[in-house]
Design an enzyme around this catalytic site. Sequence first.
Site, PDB file in Angstrom:
ATOM      1  N   ASN A   9       0.382  -1.081   0.073  1.00  0.00           N
ATOM      2  CA  ASN A   9       0.500   0.183  -0.053  1.00  0.00           C
ATOM      3  C   ASN A   9       0.768   1.234  -0.276  1.00  0.00           C
ATOM      4  O   ASN A   9       1.352   1.336   1.109  1.00  0.00           O
ATOM      5  CB  ASN A   9      -1.059  -0.387   1.248  1.00  0.00           C
ATOM      6  CG  ASN A   9      -1.922   1.564   1.608  1.00  0.00           C
ATOM      7  OD1 ASN A   9      -1.576   2.112   0.750  1.00  0.00           O
ATOM      8  ND2 ASN A   9      -2.524   0.769   2.951  1.00  0.00           N
ATOM      9  N   TRP A  10       1.011   2.245  -1.611  1.00  0.00           N
ATOM     10  CA  TRP A  10       1.538   3.231  -1.564  1.00  0.00           C
ATOM     11  C   TRP A  10       1.454   4.620  -0.570  1.00  0.00           C
ATOM     12  O   TRP A  10       2.227   5.604  -0.665  1.00  0.00           O
ATOM     13  CB  TRP A  10       1.957   3.228  -2.591  1.00  0.00           C
ATOM     14  CG  TRP A  10       2.325   2.198  -3.654  1.00  0.00           C
ATOM     15  CD1 TRP A  10       3.151   0.845  -2.735  1.00  0.00           C
ATOM     16  CD2 TRP A  10       3.708   2.177  -4.802  1.00  0.00           C
ATOM     17  NE1 TRP A  10       4.108   0.364  -4.047  1.00  0.00           N
ATOM     18  CE2 TRP A  10       4.593   1.290  -5.043  1.00  0.00           C
ATOM     19  CE3 TRP A  10       3.874   3.000  -6.368  1.00  0.00           C
ATOM     20  CZ2 TRP A  10       4.751   0.584  -6.127  1.00  0.00           C
ATOM     21  CZ3 TRP A  10       4.280   3.194  -7.060  1.00  0.00           C
ATOM     22  CH2 TRP A  10       5.046   1.656  -7.133  1.00  0.00           C
ATOM     23  N   LYS A  11       0.020   4.372  -0.124  1.00  0.00           N
ATOM     24  CA  LYS A  11      -0.669   5.225   0.401  1.00  0.00           C
ATOM     25  C   LYS A  11      -0.225   6.762  -0.813  1.00  0.00           C
ATOM     26  O   LYS A  11      -0.297   6.136  -1.788  1.00  0.00           O
ATOM     27  CB  LYS A  11      -0.175   5.623   1.714  1.00  0.00           C
ATOM     28  CG  LYS A  11      -0.073   3.846   2.733  1.00  0.00           C
ATOM     29  CD  LYS A  11      -0.219   4.490   3.721  1.00  0.00           C
ATOM     30  CE  LYS A  11      -0.189   3.281   4.475  1.00  0.00           C
ATOM     31  NZ  LYS A  11      -0.370   3.756   6.117  1.00  0.00           N
ATOM     32  N   HIS A  96      -9.692   1.683   4.649  1.00  0.00           N
ATOM     33  CA  HIS A  96      -8.051   1.396   5.708  1.00  0.00           C
ATOM     34  C   HIS A  96      -8.833   2.438   6.662  1.00  0.00           C
ATOM     35  O   HIS A  96      -9.661   3.676   6.645  1.00  0.00           O
ATOM     36  CB  HIS A  96      -7.026   2.381   4.483  1.00  0.00           C
ATOM     37  CG  HIS A  96      -5.555   2.383   5.176  1.00  0.00           C
ATOM     38  ND1 HIS A  96      -5.258   2.865   6.445  1.00  0.00           N
ATOM     39  CD2 HIS A  96      -4.186   1.487   5.446  1.00  0.00           C
ATOM     40  CE1 HIS A  96      -4.104   2.534   6.605  1.00  0.00           C
ATOM     41  NE2 HIS A  96      -3.749   1.864   5.883  1.00  0.00           N
ATOM     42  N   GLU A  98      -7.522   4.893   8.075  1.00  0.00           N
ATOM     43  CA  GLU A  98      -6.538   6.198   7.304  1.00  0.00           C
ATOM     44  C   GLU A  98      -8.207   6.866   6.545  1.00  0.00           C
ATOM     45  O   GLU A  98      -8.366   8.427   7.298  1.00  0.00           O
ATOM     46  CB  GLU A  98      -5.565   6.584   6.438  1.00  0.00           C
ATOM     47  CG  GLU A  98      -4.211   6.474   7.286  1.00  0.00           C
ATOM     48  CD  GLU A  98      -3.067   6.096   6.721  1.00  0.00           C
ATOM     49  OE1 GLU A  98      -3.261   5.701   5.608  1.00  0.00           O
ATOM     50  OE2 GLU A  98      -2.184   4.966   7.472  1.00  0.00           O
ATOM     51  N   GLU A 168      -5.356  -4.319  10.354  1.00  0.00           N
ATOM     52  CA  GLU A 168      -4.564  -3.977  11.500  1.00  0.00           C
ATOM     53  C   GLU A 168      -4.655  -3.300  12.293  1.00  0.00           C
ATOM     54  O   GLU A 168      -5.637  -2.077  12.200  1.00  0.00           O
ATOM     55  CB  GLU A 168      -4.398  -2.656   9.656  1.00  0.00           C
ATOM     56  CG  GLU A 168      -4.781  -3.335   8.803  1.00  0.00           C
ATOM     57  CD  GLU A 168      -3.776  -2.398   7.493  1.00  0.00           C
ATOM     58  OE1 GLU A 168      -2.422  -2.570   6.761  1.00  0.00           O
ATOM     59  OE2 GLU A 168      -3.838  -1.697   7.156  1.00  0.00           O
ATOM     60  N   GLY A 174       2.286   2.675  10.602  1.00  0.00           N
ATOM     61  CA  GLY A 174       3.438   3.588   9.657  1.00  0.00           C
ATOM     62  C   GLY A 174       3.894   3.980  11.933  1.00  0.00           C
ATOM     63  O   GLY A 174       4.870   5.118  11.964  1.00  0.00           O
ATOM     64  N   SER A 214       3.234  -2.015  10.458  1.00  0.00           N
ATOM     65  CA  SER A 214       4.933  -1.318  10.041  1.00  0.00           C
ATOM     66  C   SER A 214       5.214  -2.976  10.202  1.00  0.00           C
ATOM     67  O   SER A 214       6.215  -3.580  11.041  1.00  0.00           O
ATOM     68  CB  SER A 214       5.065  -1.562  12.338  1.00  0.00           C
ATOM     69  OG  SER A 214       4.532  -0.554  12.228  1.00  0.00           O
ATOM     70  N   GLY A 235       3.140  -1.779   4.126  1.00  0.00           N
ATOM     71  CA  GLY A 235       2.901   0.464   3.883  1.00  0.00           C
ATOM     72  C   GLY A 235       4.337   0.408   3.708  1.00  0.00           C
ATOM     73  O   GLY A 235       5.135   0.850   2.673  1.00  0.00           O
ATOM     74  N   GLY A 236       5.067   1.524   5.022  1.00  0.00           N
ATOM     75  CA  GLY A 236       6.004   2.255   4.918  1.00  0.00           C
ATOM     76  C   GLY A 236       7.528   1.504   3.913  1.00  0.00           C
ATOM     77  O   GLY A 236       8.027   1.132   2.676  1.00  0.00           O
TER      78      GLY A 236
HETATM   79  P1  PGA Z   1       2.867   0.561   7.272  1.00  0.00           P
HETATM   80  O1  PGA Z   1       1.308   0.342   7.193  1.00  0.00           O
HETATM   81  O2  PGA Z   1       2.790  -0.902   6.758  1.00  0.00           O
HETATM   82  O3  PGA Z   1       3.584   1.615   7.267  1.00  0.00           O
HETATM   83  O4  PGA Z   1       2.231   0.370   8.896  1.00  0.00           O
HETATM   84  C1  PGA Z   1       0.443  -0.908   6.257  1.00  0.00           C
HETATM   85  C2  PGA Z   1      -0.976   0.055   6.104  1.00  0.00           C
HETATM   86  O5  PGA Z   1      -1.533   0.987   6.466  1.00  0.00           O
HETATM   87  O6  PGA Z   1      -1.617  -0.574   5.375  1.00  0.00           O
END
Ligand code: PGA
Length: 258
Positions: A9-11, A96, A98, A168, A174, A214, A235-236
């Site tokens: 997930n590149w956001k 998600h 966010e 999640e 993050g 994470s 994500g990251g």
């Molecule tokens: P993260 O994000 O790996 O940066 O914690 C995961 C996500 O939000 O899908």
Amino acid sequence: MKPKLVIGNWKMNKSFEEADDLIIEISEHLEGLTLQTGVVLCPPFLYLELTTDHAEENEFSAGAQNCSEYSNGAYTGEISAEMMSEIGVEFCIVGHSERRKYFAETNQMIANKVDQLLKYGLIPVVCCGEQLEDRQKMNHFQVVETQIKESIFHLTKEQFETIVIAYEPVWAIGTGETATPQQAEEMHQYIRQIIEKKYGTETAYATYILYGGSCNAQNALELFSQQNVDGGLIGGASLKANEFVSIIEAAETVLKDN
Ligand code: PGA
């Protein structure tokens, strides 16, 4: 153990050129490998076509990070599931945390998005997860259960069998603070049990339940080794080719060892 699924997930990250470079770098790493792990890249909307173009010759699929809850019409700024399916997008993240937090997405909106995606043959990756205070109050199982019931339990058994769930915990996204493999396993097992009660054992065991928050090259092996963790939503760590590929390799290793 079934093959794992690893979704990046590149956001809202990367310029067009950087996105192109990252896709090429990941493709080069994966070239020649016969992977059992499913790999999905979810870039921002504008780079989806670039991703589907590359996906045709490579070992990965393209996924979006959101879709409209409506089919078509006067919804300025929205992108429909049908539009994405036309360019070869196969997956779409929905709900998600966010989006729940910054765009006020409710379980009902998520349910509508899931319906749109299924109508056009895309695979919804439905996110759930508790806030830190829910866990501190020992309310985390209840919170996740409600999210799941209200966003996907309206589906028929046949529809349900096509979706992916991503657990999640919000406090782990993050933050660098990962759920322990035991915390992840415990919640995944709980989710599988509620699916089993509603849709039966076979469906429960076939459902992909990914962990996200994470997850990185260092902890992926241990997380993916848990019986009920079917892969990761990353994500990251999906923004660097080396790191993302190491996570895919961890998924392959777990499968070979089981
Ligand atoms: P993260 O994000 O790996 O940066 O914690 C995961 C996500 O939000 O899908």
